[in-house]
Design an enzyme around this catalytic site. Structure first.
Site, PDB file in Angstrom:
ATOM      1  N   HIS A  38     -16.487  65.218  25.094  1.00  0.00           N
ATOM      2  CA  HIS A  38     -17.610  64.380  25.527  1.00  0.00           C
ATOM      3  C   HIS A  38     -17.258  63.648  26.821  1.00  0.00           C
ATOM      4  O   HIS A  38     -16.696  62.549  26.787  1.00  0.00           O
ATOM      5  CB  HIS A  38     -17.945  63.367  24.433  1.00  0.00           C
ATOM      6  CG  HIS A  38     -18.325  63.992  23.142  1.00  0.00           C
ATOM      7  ND1 HIS A  38     -17.395  64.540  22.276  1.00  0.00           N
ATOM      8  CD2 HIS A  38     -19.533  64.160  22.552  1.00  0.00           C
ATOM      9  CE1 HIS A  38     -18.011  65.023  21.212  1.00  0.00           C
ATOM     10  NE2 HIS A  38     -19.311  64.816  21.349  1.00  0.00           N
ATOM     11  N   HIS A 269     -23.592  64.492  27.720  1.00  0.00           N
ATOM     12  CA  HIS A 269     -23.035  63.762  26.568  1.00  0.00           C
ATOM     13  C   HIS A 269     -21.845  64.486  25.939  1.00  0.00           C
ATOM     14  O   HIS A 269     -20.782  63.896  25.784  1.00  0.00           O
ATOM     15  CB  HIS A 269     -24.123  63.534  25.501  1.00  0.00           C
ATOM     16  CG  HIS A 269     -23.569  63.206  24.151  1.00  0.00           C
ATOM     17  ND1 HIS A 269     -23.401  61.923  23.714  1.00  0.00           N
ATOM     18  CD2 HIS A 269     -23.116  64.007  23.148  1.00  0.00           C
ATOM     19  CE1 HIS A 269     -22.860  61.935  22.503  1.00  0.00           C
ATOM     20  NE2 HIS A 269     -22.693  63.188  22.127  1.00  0.00           N
ATOM     21  N   GLU A 418     -22.536  45.982   1.204  1.00  0.00           N
ATOM     22  CA  GLU A 418     -21.394  46.746   0.680  1.00  0.00           C
ATOM     23  C   GLU A 418     -20.698  47.561   1.764  1.00  0.00           C
ATOM     24  O   GLU A 418     -19.466  47.647   1.808  1.00  0.00           O
ATOM     25  CB  GLU A 418     -21.848  47.702  -0.443  1.00  0.00           C
ATOM     26  CG  GLU A 418     -22.382  47.031  -1.694  1.00  0.00           C
ATOM     27  CD  GLU A 418     -23.856  46.673  -1.584  1.00  0.00           C
ATOM     28  OE1 GLU A 418     -24.490  46.989  -0.552  1.00  0.00           O
ATOM     29  OE2 GLU A 418     -24.393  46.074  -2.547  1.00  0.00           O
ATOM     30  N   HIS A 480     -28.278  51.778 -12.132  1.00  0.00           N
ATOM     31  CA  HIS A 480     -27.027  51.032 -12.053  1.00  0.00           C
ATOM     32  C   HIS A 480     -25.878  51.719 -12.793  1.00  0.00           C
ATOM     33  O   HIS A 480     -24.751  51.241 -12.745  1.00  0.00           O
ATOM     34  CB  HIS A 480     -27.223  49.624 -12.631  1.00  0.00           C
ATOM     35  CG  HIS A 480     -27.987  48.713 -11.717  1.00  0.00           C
ATOM     36  ND1 HIS A 480     -29.163  49.082 -11.118  1.00  0.00           N
ATOM     37  CD2 HIS A 480     -27.720  47.457 -11.277  1.00  0.00           C
ATOM     38  CE1 HIS A 480     -29.596  48.086 -10.362  1.00  0.00           C
ATOM     39  NE2 HIS A 480     -28.732  47.090 -10.446  1.00  0.00           N
TER      40      HIS A 480
HETATM   41  C1  LIG Z   1     -22.542  58.727  11.562  1.00  0.00           C
HETATM   42  C2  LIG Z   1     -22.649  59.703  12.687  1.00  0.00           C
HETATM   43  N1  LIG Z   1     -23.793  60.384  12.863  1.00  0.00           N
HETATM   44  C3  LIG Z   1     -23.890  61.294  13.843  1.00  0.00           C
HETATM   45  C4  LIG Z   1     -22.831  61.541  14.655  1.00  0.00           C
HETATM   46  C5  LIG Z   1     -22.928  62.635  15.721  1.00  0.00           C
HETATM   47  N2  LIG Z   1     -23.025  61.992  17.055  1.00  0.00           N
HETATM   48  C6  LIG Z   1     -21.963  61.839  17.836  1.00  0.00           C
HETATM   49  S1  LIG Z   1     -22.326  61.062  19.266  1.00  0.00           S
HETATM   50  C7  LIG Z   1     -23.954  60.946  18.852  1.00  0.00           C
HETATM   51  C8  LIG Z   1     -24.934  60.299  19.780  1.00  0.00           C
HETATM   52  C9  LIG Z   1     -24.515  58.948  20.090  1.00  0.00           C
HETATM   53  O1  LIG Z   1     -25.244  58.444  21.123  1.00  0.00           O
HETATM   54  P1  LIG Z   1     -24.631  57.284  21.990  1.00  0.00           P
HETATM   55  O2  LIG Z   1     -23.933  56.323  21.129  1.00  0.00           O
HETATM   56  O3  LIG Z   1     -25.697  56.769  22.868  1.00  0.00           O
HETATM   57  O4  LIG Z   1     -23.500  58.004  22.824  1.00  0.00           O
HETATM   58  P2  LIG Z   1     -23.606  58.548  24.311  1.00  0.00           P
HETATM   59  O5  LIG Z   1     -24.649  59.637  24.296  1.00  0.00           O
HETATM   60  O6  LIG Z   1     -23.995  57.418  25.153  1.00  0.00           O
HETATM   61  O7  LIG Z   1     -22.238  59.082  24.593  1.00  0.00           O
HETATM   62  C10 LIG Z   1     -24.182  61.511  17.608  1.00  0.00           C
HETATM   63  C11 LIG Z   1     -25.506  61.568  16.958  1.00  0.00           C
HETATM   64  C12 LIG Z   1     -21.652  60.815  14.442  1.00  0.00           C
HETATM   65  N3  LIG Z   1     -20.559  60.989  15.188  1.00  0.00           N
HETATM   66  N4  LIG Z   1     -21.603  59.881  13.474  1.00  0.00           N
END
Ligand SMILES: Cc1ncc(C[n+]2csc(CCOP(=O)(O)OP(=O)(O)O)c2C)c(N)n1
Length: 675
Positions: A38, A269, A418, A480
């Site tokens: 990334h 990204h 939690e 529960h």
């Molecule tokens: C809980 C979770 N859901 C989905 C992902 C997959 N994922 C990785 S980065 C991302 C997008 C994040 O967007 P942002 O925080 O704006 O990052 P940027 O594009 O600016 O690098 C997703 C959906 C993940 N790593 N963790």
């Protein structure tokens, strides 16, 4: 400004842009080499990170675990190359240029997402979005708690987080910021990569939150700045450090900054730029160097910065010697992960008392007695509950609440949060200084599961007290009543799932959890009272064996009944019924499958025996077959529970001594027929 704050221009010869571009291009080149990763986030946040690391962050790259260092959490873990580049540039020994070239490759120190315990300088494992910011809340809380106990001379640091849109969209972030705001964790600074892009495209596709208003509503200070303007960044961080609240700095950045045809778009990204675009970026940012090449002056300046905290660390060591002397001190004790001698005495005293008195207690009540007995001997025990204190019975008489006015307390009212509780406990354990435990109902373990999984992955000591562990909770009904939770938690590697069967076993389970420095634990405890069957004539911790024989018949066994928790007494009663028929019946208590799996095959054979086996647990069968074998029988649940008194539920779902005895006869018959 602290002693480490620097003038705005990095040095006479190296500009801020060059320092930041070094970070950018290491990230670009490593992703390019790995053909995956990334680049967008590190390119966008390079300016912010450069200002943070060069002017504010208190660290010494020669000692990544110095207790009074500032903590830096990359919550947006997909941007891992940002962190690896910084670790390399500032001179962390294990982070070499070869490691950057081996980004995402087998055996490297540069895995796809930052992993605690794998790469020195990585404070916590991140990647599942939202976990980092919530873990950082625990770190910032631990810092305040330690500060209240040991003062500014020994504990005086900040926790900085880089979080993206994704982290702030995740639900856990809300629990975490709400808790941090409530507690007024003013040493927490979140740098929000406000680039308005996530994977699908512009965040406007799915989110229209006013993040500043949201944080302010939770008691934070919040501002928005140009995340590419070093002066604005420095001014905002300085103001955040000088605040009586936690701070959000929304850094408006351009994702993939410097890649002319891709910046500002989701295309940058999570994929390499490609050689053409890399060339264009080198031109656009005036970086005429080959991949992984750095101008000497830039590297020298970064290395200089990496060593700049050495003075502060040395001064801290001198102060800590002065304060604590050369011998052991409460401060050193708190940081020492081993348990003090006073603890063993308190725990053994309790075990002897419970074995003598043989009380009929719910194991949650037994747990309360354990906490009461050890709390004073373990000053770094830090309790809490997600608003179920009086059900979980997690509060000892000697404990007092942690409040924003006083961090001297040792019990945290986490509120109905939690997930944030579990992540904050991870942060508290990672920070060092405390052994965190926190309570909720077992059926809500799912709310905490992502953080529990990370604790297991990170190999840290966090203790979850999860009460109301079966249909035995009765009238609250199937919402529960956990049925699949034991099996699903047992599926997480390196997680110790304990289900003690009486008061002595509960004490032993606590003992195991406290001694397990490299595994988190779940204590699954009953709401209903359970008869005592253990005497503790010796000091052996039998729960530590995972399973052990409670009843051994004279002569070879006809059948072995294996129970956990509240069903051990069902097995014991079934054994009596069968013994009345002349059968030779062994009863085994199996409070921790994971620990049983770690015993020698000889021990397991001795305990489980050669005779047919019957397992009994008020839960779904899950992975019981490993212990029961092909010919085994399981008595438990096959679906959800129901709302009724516990005794009725056990009868209606057929988890009774009569049902276990019938299963035993079936198993014996089958085995005889097979011979
Ligand atoms: C809980 C979770 N859901 C989905 C992902 C997959 N994922 C990785 S980065 C991302 C997008 C994040 O967007 P942002 O925080 O704006 O990052 P940027 O594009 O600016 O690098 C997703 C959906 C993940 N790593 N963790």
């Amino acid at each position: 400004m602290n002693v480490l704050a620097r003038p705005l221009d990095c040095s006479e010869v190296v500009s801020h842009a060059e320092m930041a571009n070094a970070v950018r291009f290491l990230a670009i080149d490593a992703v390019e080499q790995a053909k995956s990763g990334h680049p967008g986030m590190p390119m966008g946040m390079a300016d912010v990170a450069t200002v943070l690391f060069s002017r504010f962050l208190k660290f010494d790259s020669s000692d990544p675990t110095w207790p009074d260092r500032d903590r830096f959490v990359l919550s947006a873990g997909h941007g891992s190359m940002l962190l690896y580049a910084l670790l390399y540039l500032t001179g962390y020994e294990s982070m070499t240029l070869d490691q950057l070239k081996a980004f995402r490759q087998w055996g490297s120190k540069t895995p796809g997402h930052p992993e605690y315990g794998h790469t020195p300088g990585v404070e916590t494992t991140t990647g599942p979005l939202g976990q980092g910011i919530a873990t950082a809340v625990g770190m910032a809380l631990a810092e305040r708690l330690m500060n209240a106990r040991f003062g500014d001379d020994l504990v005086d640091h900040f926790t900085y987080v880089i979080a993206g849109d994704g982290c702030l969209m995740e639900g856990i972030s809300h629990e975490a910021i709400s808790l941090a705001g409530h507690l007024g964790l003013n040493r927490l600074v979140v740098l929000f990569d406000d680039n308005q892009i996530s994977i699908d495209g512009p965040t406007a596709l799915s989110c229209s939150d006013d993040q500043l208003a949201r944080f302010r509503a939770s008691g934070w200070s919040a501002c928005r700045i140009d995340g590419h303007d070093p002066r604005a960044i420095a001014t905002a961080i300085a103001a955040a450090r000088d605040n009586d609240r936690p701070s959000l700095i929304a850094c408006r950045t351009i994702i993939g900054f410097g890649a002319p045809s891709r910046q500002g778009s989701e295309k940058v990204h999570g994929a390499p730029l490609g050689s053409d675009e890399v060339e264009k970026a080198r031109k656009a940012l005036d970086w005429p160097y080959s991949p992984f090449e750095l101008p000497g002056a830039v590297l020298a300046e970064w290395r200089h910065l990496g060593a700049r905290g050495r003075e502060a660390r040395r001064a801290w060591i001198a102060r800590s010697r002065l304060e604590c002397g050369a011998k052991r001190s409460p401060f050193h004790d708190a940081l020492n992960r081993k348990l003090p001698c006073a603890y063993a005495a308190a725990m053994n005293g309790l075990k002897v008392r419970l074995a003598d008195q043989r009380p009929k207690l719910a194991t949650r009540q037994a747990s309360q007695q354990v906490i009461g007995a050890i709390a004073e001997a373990l000053p770094n025990l830090l309790g809490g509950s997600a608003d179920l204190t009086h059900s979980n019975l997690t509060l000892a008489k000697t404990q007092s609440p942690v409040q924003r006015e006083s961090f001297r307390g040792n019990y945290i009212h986490y509120g109905v949060r939690e997930h944030a509780m579990a992540a904050a406990m991870n942060g508290i354990a990672l920070h060092d200084g405390f052994i965190p435990y926190g309570g909720t109902f077992l059926s809500f373990a799912d709310y905490s599961r992502p953080a529990i999984r990370l604790a297991a992955l990170m190999r840290i000591r966090v203790i979850h007290v999860m009460t109301h562990d079966s249909i035995g909770l009765g009238e609250d009904g199937p919402t529960h009543q956990p049925v699949e939770h034991l099996a699903s938690l047992r599926a997480i590697p390196n997680l110790l799932v304990f289900r003690p069967a009486d008061a002595v076993e509960t004490a032993e389970a606590w003992d195991c959890a406290l001694r397990s420095q490299t595994s988190p634990s779940i204590l699954c405890l009953s709401r209903q009272a359970l008869p005592a069957f253990r005497d503790a004539a010796d000091e052996i911790n039998r729960v530590a064996l995972g399973a052990y024989v409670v009843v051994e018949p004279d002569g070879p066994r006809d059948v072995t009944l294996i129970g956990t928790g509240s069903e051990v007494c069902v097995a014991l009663e079934a054994a009596e019924l069968l013994a009345d028929e002349g059968l030779r019946v062994a009863v085994v208590s199996a409070p921790c499958f994971e620990l049983l799996a770690r015993q020698s095959p000889e021990y397991r054979k001795k305990v489980l025996g050669k005779a047919p086996r019957v397992g009994v647990e008020a839960a779904i069968e899950g992975n019981w077959s490993r212990w029961l074998g092909e010919d085994g029988e399981f008595v438990g649940m096959s679906g959800f529970g129901a709302s009724a008194p516990a005794s009725v539920l056990y009868r209606e779902f057929g988890i009774t001594p009569i049902a276990v005895a019938a299963a035993a006869r079936r198993a014996i018959r089958r085995s005889l027929e097979g011979k």
